[in-house]
Design an enzyme around this catalytic site. Sequence first.
Site, PDB file in Angstrom:
ATOM      1  N   ARG A   1     -32.829   0.588  33.077  1.00 54.55           N
ATOM      2  CA  ARG A   1     -32.898  -0.424  34.129  1.00 54.55           C
ATOM      3  C   ARG A   1     -33.883  -0.033  35.215  1.00 54.55           C
ATOM      4  NH1 ARG A   1     -26.526  -0.846  34.437  1.00 54.55           N
ATOM      5  NH2 ARG A   1     -26.957   1.290  33.787  1.00 54.55           N
TER       6      ARG A   1
ATOM      7  N   HIS B   1     -26.473  -5.834  28.151  1.00 52.64           N
ATOM      8  CA  HIS B   1     -26.208  -5.154  26.877  1.00 52.64           C
ATOM      9  C   HIS B   1     -26.630  -6.035  25.693  1.00 52.64           C
ATOM     10  CE1 HIS B   1     -22.786  -2.936  29.138  1.00 52.64           C
ATOM     11  NE2 HIS B   1     -23.731  -2.045  28.908  1.00 52.64           N
TER      12      HIS B   1
ATOM     13  N   LYS C   1     -12.900   8.912  31.125  1.00 56.69           N
ATOM     14  CA  LYS C   1     -13.372   7.784  31.943  1.00 56.69           C
ATOM     15  C   LYS C   1     -12.300   6.716  31.958  1.00 56.69           C
ATOM     16  CE  LYS C   1     -18.367   6.978  32.126  1.00 56.69           C
ATOM     17  NZ  LYS C   1     -19.457   6.241  31.509  1.00 56.69           N
TER      18      LYS C   1
ATOM     19  N   SER D   1     -21.781  -2.486  35.162  1.00 57.44           N
ATOM     20  CA  SER D   1     -20.313  -2.633  35.119  1.00 57.44           C
ATOM     21  C   SER D   1     -19.736  -2.597  36.527  1.00 57.44           C
ATOM     22  CB  SER D   1     -19.692  -1.514  34.297  1.00 57.44           C
ATOM     23  OG  SER D   1     -20.170  -1.567  32.997  1.00 57.44           O
TER      24      SER D   1
END
Length: 158
Positions: free
Chosen positions: A90, A17, A41, A127
Amino acid sequence: MSIGLFPGSFDPPSLGHVDIIRRAAAQCEILYVGIAENSEKRSAFSSLEKRQMLERVCADISNVRVVTFPGLVVEFAKEHQVNFLIRGLRAFSDFEYEFRMALANRKLTGIETLFLMADPNLAHISSTLLKDIAKHGTHLTGFIPDTIEPLVYERLNS
Ligand code: ADP
């Protein structure tokens, strides 16, 4: 004035990030780093904790403003005269979701999304991976900024 918005969960912020933030900040006059407050979430960190961590790791980037927003990305963007959204890419696995979101956001308000390719040395960081590593008792050095590592490790390891 060019204003960018990099929205995300940042649960927790990683070196991936921070790399995107640094590179995006070089492309605009103000870069908002927007923490999405998504009540559906389950987050390991509160919005306040995420904001404090992001402010700490971005302290040396003078045009970054860390904010939290409760609703849609496009609502925040409209209210704050944001010119473009920033997202990191990514691998191919990010592409489908990102493509759909970018199209939806453009349809809703006309806003464009600019994508920055992940640094190949950081592209493996997610994450989920951080949570897995810490859960098994390994520190997160090299995955997240050193200044927030102790706090993040302690939380994800407990
Ligand atoms: P979201 O839940 O909105 O995807 P994330 O915090 O997981 O929020 O990701 C925010 C943005 O950061 C996304 O565009 C994602 O592709 C990007 N990102 C996450 N990890 C990396 C990384 N290691 N390298 C580059 N970009 C990344």
